[in-house]
Design an enzyme around this catalytic site. Structure first.
Site, PDB file in Angstrom:
ATOM      1  N   GLU A   1      -6.650   4.487   7.958  1.00  0.00           N
ATOM      2  CA  GLU A   1      -6.470   5.927   7.706  1.00  0.00           C
ATOM      3  C   GLU A   1      -7.729   6.525   7.093  1.00  0.00           C
ATOM      4  OE1 GLU A   1      -2.815   5.472   5.578  1.00  0.00           O
ATOM      5  OE2 GLU A   1      -1.863   4.826   7.442  1.00  0.00           O
TER       6      GLU A   1
ATOM      7  N   GLU B   1      -5.243  -5.225  10.573  1.00  0.00           N
ATOM      8  CA  GLU B   1      -4.218  -4.214  10.798  1.00  0.00           C
ATOM      9  C   GLU B   1      -4.488  -3.498  12.116  1.00  0.00           C
ATOM     10  OE1 GLU B   1      -2.242  -2.952   6.902  1.00  0.00           O
ATOM     11  OE2 GLU B   1      -4.011  -1.713   7.125  1.00  0.00           O
TER      12      GLU B   1
ATOM     13  N   ASN C   1       0.869  -1.180   0.000  1.00  0.00           N
ATOM     14  CA  ASN C   1       0.000   0.000   0.000  1.00  0.00           C
ATOM     15  C   ASN C   1       0.907   1.232   0.000  1.00  0.00           C
ATOM     16  OD1 ASN C   1      -1.814   2.044   0.522  1.00  0.00           O
ATOM     17  ND2 ASN C   1      -2.218   1.424   2.649  1.00  0.00           N
ATOM     18  N   TRP C   2       0.976   1.877  -1.135  1.00  0.00           N
ATOM     19  CA  TRP C   2       1.911   3.013  -1.272  1.00  0.00           C
ATOM     20  C   TRP C   2       1.359   4.298  -0.662  1.00  0.00           C
ATOM     21  CZ3 TRP C   2       3.694   2.464  -7.130  1.00  0.00           C
ATOM     22  CH2 TRP C   2       4.334   1.232  -7.277  1.00  0.00           C
ATOM     23  N   LYS C   3       0.106   4.288  -0.282  1.00  0.00           N
ATOM     24  CA  LYS C   3      -0.525   5.469   0.336  1.00  0.00           C
ATOM     25  C   LYS C   3      -0.319   6.722  -0.529  1.00  0.00           C
ATOM     26  CE  LYS C   3       0.169   3.350   4.819  1.00  0.00           C
ATOM     27  NZ  LYS C   3       0.245   3.504   6.257  1.00  0.00           N
TER      28      LYS C   3
ATOM     29  N   HIS D   1      -9.328   1.053   4.898  1.00  0.00           N
ATOM     30  CA  HIS D   1      -8.048   1.201   5.604  1.00  0.00           C
ATOM     31  C   HIS D   1      -8.241   2.103   6.822  1.00  0.00           C
ATOM     32  CE1 HIS D   1      -3.932   2.396   6.467  1.00  0.00           C
ATOM     33  NE2 HIS D   1      -3.577   1.283   5.856  1.00  0.00           N
TER      34      HIS D   1
ATOM     35  N   GLY E   1       2.611   1.953  10.788  1.00  0.00           N
ATOM     36  CA  GLY E   1       3.548   3.058  10.657  1.00  0.00           C
ATOM     37  C   GLY E   1       4.255   3.434  11.944  1.00  0.00           C
TER      38      GLY E   1
ATOM     39  N   SER F   1       3.591  -2.459  10.310  1.00  0.00           N
ATOM     40  CA  SER F   1       5.052  -2.480  10.458  1.00  0.00           C
ATOM     41  C   SER F   1       5.675  -3.821  10.045  1.00  0.00           C
ATOM     42  CB  SER F   1       5.448  -2.103  11.885  1.00  0.00           C
ATOM     43  OG  SER F   1       5.027  -0.780  12.170  1.00  0.00           O
TER      44      SER F   1
HETATM   45  C1  PEP Z   1      -0.620  -0.012   6.139  1.00  0.00           C
HETATM   46  O1  PEP Z   1      -0.808   1.177   6.076  1.00  0.00           O
HETATM   47  O2  PEP Z   1      -1.436  -0.794   5.626  1.00  0.00           O
HETATM   48  C2  PEP Z   1       0.544  -0.479   6.873  1.00  0.00           C
HETATM   49  C3  PEP Z   1       0.515  -1.683   7.345  1.00  0.00           C
HETATM   50  O3  PEP Z   1       1.593   0.405   7.050  1.00  0.00           O
HETATM   51  P1  PEP Z   1       3.050   0.075   7.678  1.00  0.00           P
HETATM   52  O4  PEP Z   1       3.512  -1.220   7.041  1.00  0.00           O
HETATM   53  O5  PEP Z   1       3.898   1.230   7.286  1.00  0.00           O
HETATM   54  O6  PEP Z   1       2.860  -0.073   9.136  1.00  0.00           O
END
Ligand code: PEP
Length: 255
Positions: free
Chosen positions: A101, A171, A13-15, A99, A177, A217
């Site tokens: 976010e 998640e 997921n490049w966001k 997600h 993050g 992470s």
């Molecule tokens: C995500 O946003 O789906 C995610 C898991 O981010 P990160 O790997 O940076 O924690």
């Protein structure tokens, strides 16, 4: 049934990152690094503006395309939105829905996740439905209640056949993050709980076929121990998917 029957899915997921040229540079490097990867489904999720170029870049490769969101309507007066037929048209096979976010910053609810999931399925896009508790919820002993409402709300009204096209991504918000990964045991506990919910709502046969990814992470160093858990079937990767080498290493470490 054993988790080994499910093909693990590693999705990046490049966001809100990467211009078109940066996105194509990343997939160009990634393609070469994962060309021999077998037994794993590889997905990248660029921002909307880079989807077309990345779609061309990964054509005839073993990398699949996902979008990071979709709108629930196919067309009409919905300024700024992108629909499932448009995502299918640009070459997406998957779409990330709900997600944390989007739940946190953009008002996504279980109801909107459910509507988007149905819209995606109607156009042959596979939803990656994200669920996960916040730190305060975990500390208050509410993890299972939150996960239950995200999962049952997100998939409400789906037939078993539709559910089989869905991926669930667990998640924990406190792990996204932050560099704080859930321990393999913490991840397994929730993944097992999710599979139990699906068993109750559908059947053990159906639940055993659903891929449940872990996200939060994930890095090359912690992938193998997470994926070794019986109900952890892949990873949704944020930060570590922005560099071809680290993402390819994660793919490598699930095989
Ligand atoms: C995500 O946003 O789906 C995610 C898991 O981010 P990160 O790997 O940076 O924690």
């Amino acid at each position: 049934m054993e988790g080994t029957m499910r093909t693990p899915i590693i999705a990046g997921n490049w966001k809100l990152n990467k211009t078109i040229s940066e996105a194509v540079a990343l997939t160009t490097a990634l393609k070469a690094l994962v060309v021999d990867a077998t037994g794993v489904e590889i997905i990248v999720a660029p921002s909307f503006t880079a989807l077309a170029a990345v779609s061309d870049s990964i054509a005839a490769s073993n990398i699949h395309l996902a979008a990071q969101d979709v709108y629930s309507e196919d067309s009409g007066a919905f300024t700024g939105e992108v629909s499932a037929p448009m995502l299918k048209d640009v070459g997406c096979d998957y779409v990330i829905i709900g997600h944390s976010e989007r739940r946190q910053f953009f008002g996504e609810t279980n109801e909107s996740v459910n509507q988007k999931t149905k819209a995606a399925l109607a156009h042959d896009l596979k939803p990656i439905i994200c669920v996960g508790e916040q730190l305060e919820e975990r500390e208050a002993g509410q993890t299972e209640a939150v996960i239950k409402s995200h999962v049952t709300g997100g998939i409400a009204g789906l037939s078993a056949a539709d559910l089989l096209s869905c991926v669930i991504a667990y998640e924990p918000v406190w792990a996204i993050g932050t560099g704080k990964t859930a321990t393999p045991a913490q991840a397994q506990e929730v993944h097992n709980f999710i599979r139990g919910l699906l068993t109750k709502a559908y059947s053990a046969e159906v639940a055993s076929q659903i891929c449940i990814q872990y996200g939060g992470s994930v890095k090359p160093e912690n992938t193998a121990e997470l994926i070794a858990q019986p109900d952890v079937d892949g990873a949704l990767v944020g930060g570590a998917s922005l560099e071809a080498e680290s993402f390819a290493q994660i793919v490598q470490n699930v095989q």
